[in-house]
Enzyme design. Sequence first.
Site, PDB file in Angstrom:
ATOM      1  N   GLU A 256       1.087  -0.741   0.377  1.00 37.04           N
ATOM      2  CA  GLU A 256       1.264  -0.553   1.827  1.00 37.04           C
ATOM      3  C   GLU A 256       0.463   0.651   2.328  1.00 37.04           C
ATOM      4  O   GLU A 256       0.826   1.267   3.340  1.00 37.04           O
ATOM      5  CB  GLU A 256       2.751  -0.360   2.170  1.00 37.04           C
ATOM      6  CG  GLU A 256       3.662  -1.499   1.769  1.00 37.04           C
ATOM      7  CD  GLU A 256       3.514  -2.755   2.623  1.00 37.04           C
ATOM      8  OE1 GLU A 256       2.582  -2.819   3.450  1.00 37.04           O
ATOM      9  OE2 GLU A 256       4.319  -3.672   2.431  1.00 37.04           O
TER      10      GLU A 256
ATOM     11  N   HIS B 124      14.149  -0.602   1.564  1.00 41.62           N
ATOM     12  CA  HIS B 124      14.718  -1.949   1.719  1.00 41.62           C
ATOM     13  C   HIS B 124      16.255  -1.874   1.816  1.00 41.62           C
ATOM     14  O   HIS B 124      16.946  -2.408   0.928  1.00 41.62           O
ATOM     15  CB  HIS B 124      14.347  -2.822   0.518  1.00 41.62           C
ATOM     16  CG  HIS B 124      12.889  -3.074   0.319  1.00 41.62           C
ATOM     17  ND1 HIS B 124      12.372  -3.646  -0.830  1.00 41.62           N
ATOM     18  CD2 HIS B 124      11.825  -2.852   1.132  1.00 41.62           C
ATOM     19  CE1 HIS B 124      11.051  -3.767  -0.722  1.00 41.62           C
ATOM     20  NE2 HIS B 124      10.688  -3.282   0.447  1.00 41.62           N
TER      21      HIS B 124
ATOM     22  N   HIS C 228      12.731  -7.733   5.542  1.00 38.49           N
ATOM     23  CA  HIS C 228      12.007  -6.939   4.547  1.00 38.49           C
ATOM     24  C   HIS C 228      12.589  -5.530   4.396  1.00 38.49           C
ATOM     25  O   HIS C 228      13.008  -5.149   3.310  1.00 38.49           O
ATOM     26  CB  HIS C 228      10.523  -6.898   4.943  1.00 38.49           C
ATOM     27  CG  HIS C 228       9.648  -6.134   4.004  1.00 38.49           C
ATOM     28  ND1 HIS C 228       8.280  -6.259   3.983  1.00 38.49           N
ATOM     29  CD2 HIS C 228       9.933  -5.204   3.059  1.00 38.49           C
ATOM     30  CE1 HIS C 228       7.772  -5.469   3.049  1.00 38.49           C
ATOM     31  NE2 HIS C 228       8.756  -4.810   2.482  1.00 38.49           N
TER      32      HIS C 228
ATOM     33  N   HIS D 250       9.189   4.026   3.481  1.00 34.48           N
ATOM     34  CA  HIS D 250       9.486   2.600   3.579  1.00 34.48           C
ATOM     35  C   HIS D 250      10.557   2.238   2.543  1.00 34.48           C
ATOM     36  O   HIS D 250      10.385   2.513   1.351  1.00 34.48           O
ATOM     37  CB  HIS D 250       8.230   1.768   3.334  1.00 34.48           C
ATOM     38  CG  HIS D 250       8.517   0.323   3.105  1.00 34.48           C
ATOM     39  ND1 HIS D 250       9.259  -0.442   3.984  1.00 34.48           N
ATOM     40  CD2 HIS D 250       8.193  -0.516   2.075  1.00 34.48           C
ATOM     41  CE1 HIS D 250       9.366  -1.677   3.510  1.00 34.48           C
ATOM     42  NE2 HIS D 250       8.740  -1.735   2.353  1.00 34.48           N
TER      43      HIS D 250
ATOM     44  N   GLU E 230      26.769   8.212  16.010  1.00 31.00           N
ATOM     45  CA  GLU E 230      25.650   8.952  15.434  1.00 31.00           C
ATOM     46  C   GLU E 230      24.310   8.229  15.560  1.00 31.00           C
ATOM     47  O   GLU E 230      23.254   8.864  15.457  1.00 31.00           O
ATOM     48  CB  GLU E 230      25.952   9.243  13.953  1.00 31.00           C
ATOM     49  CG  GLU E 230      25.094  10.318  13.322  1.00 31.00           C
ATOM     50  CD  GLU E 230      25.278  11.708  13.958  1.00 31.00           C
ATOM     51  OE1 GLU E 230      26.333  11.960  14.556  1.00 31.00           O
ATOM     52  OE2 GLU E 230      24.338  12.514  13.859  1.00 31.00           O
TER      53      GLU E 230
HETATM   54  O1  2HA Z   1       6.780  -3.260  -3.359  1.00 30.50           O
HETATM   55  O2  2HA Z   1       8.101  -2.478  -0.722  1.00 30.50           O
HETATM   56  O3  2HA Z   1       6.512  -3.629   1.012  1.00 30.50           O
HETATM   57  C1  2HA Z   1       6.509  -2.317  -2.407  1.00 30.50           C
HETATM   58  C2  2HA Z   1       7.001  -2.789  -1.113  1.00 30.50           C
HETATM   59  C3  2HA Z   1       6.121  -3.646  -0.299  1.00 30.50           C
HETATM   60 ZN    ZN Z   2       8.743  -3.357   1.076  1.00 34.82          ZN
END
Ligand code: 2HA
Ligand code: ZN
Length: 300
Positions: free
Chosen positions: A141, A167, A236, A165, A195
Amino acid sequence: MGFLDDAQTMFDRGVSAAKGAVSGVAVEQQAFAKGFARLAADGCAQGWHEGNGGNLSYRLAPEEVASCRSFFYDNPSSWVPMGVRADNLSGEFFLVTASGSHLRNVALDLDANAGIVEVGPAGDAWRIVWGFKDGRMPTSEMAAHALAQSARKEATAGRSRVVYHAHPAYTVALTNVVPLDARTFTRTLWKAMLEAMVAFPSGVGVVPWTVPGGSAIAEATAEVLRDHAVCVWAHHGLMCAGATFDEAFGLAQAVEKAACVHARALMMNGGGDRFASTIPDEGLRGIAEAYGLAVNEAYL
Ligand code: 2HA
Ligand code: ZN
């Protein structure tokens, strides 16, 4: 692993370990690198980084670049096109997680699971100057991190340095059931708990399902991050930004907590979103006033 444990690799890349040993504090021991590794570990503790999921970047301050320079490879890698261009990243240095690296390993072995890249003068290419041991490369990314870093640098007059980033499960789950326009998504989170608005008064933007890893998701994310600190990627995860590791991690925590509260309320309510009680619209305005928040008026 400390840099002296891997002297052979360093010599292979033309770095004198002896030069590094006498000229300062190892990159791994510097405060920004410790903050980076700690965020990666904390994200794992939250359950947000299954396998190699998630990635992290940090834009070094000039004094941090200076204190790392003696550890940089004598021969940096060749320039690699980013696939996107950001003029305001010209000459910047980023500590970035490695493609395929598991974030749980970042703190154990920083120079294998992350590395420092320098952005070229045109803001459209990077080269490796430290880390990424054993032929590793920056995150898949990288384009999204570059444009996100660029957008947030611009939006915050240079304060923003961290792009994260992750998940988080409830945030991802919510993208299955809440309309993906930024206003609806933001208000759903703001109304879940006090909050939320305090943590992200500019709200969250949403990028609908997009194949990750390319310039399309990078450009859509940067567009969102021009006026939000958080961008949710449908089905995602999320990408968020802050001036510090605490700020970026705290944002992800607040988004995920609000998503969790909303999801549990839906479950308790038999799946419907007509709740017996929520924070009313005047209540949102009241929070903004009480806390003096620079709230996004379009979402009130
Ligand atoms: O594997 O999270 O978006 C890495 C990630 C791709
Ligand atoms: Zn990801």
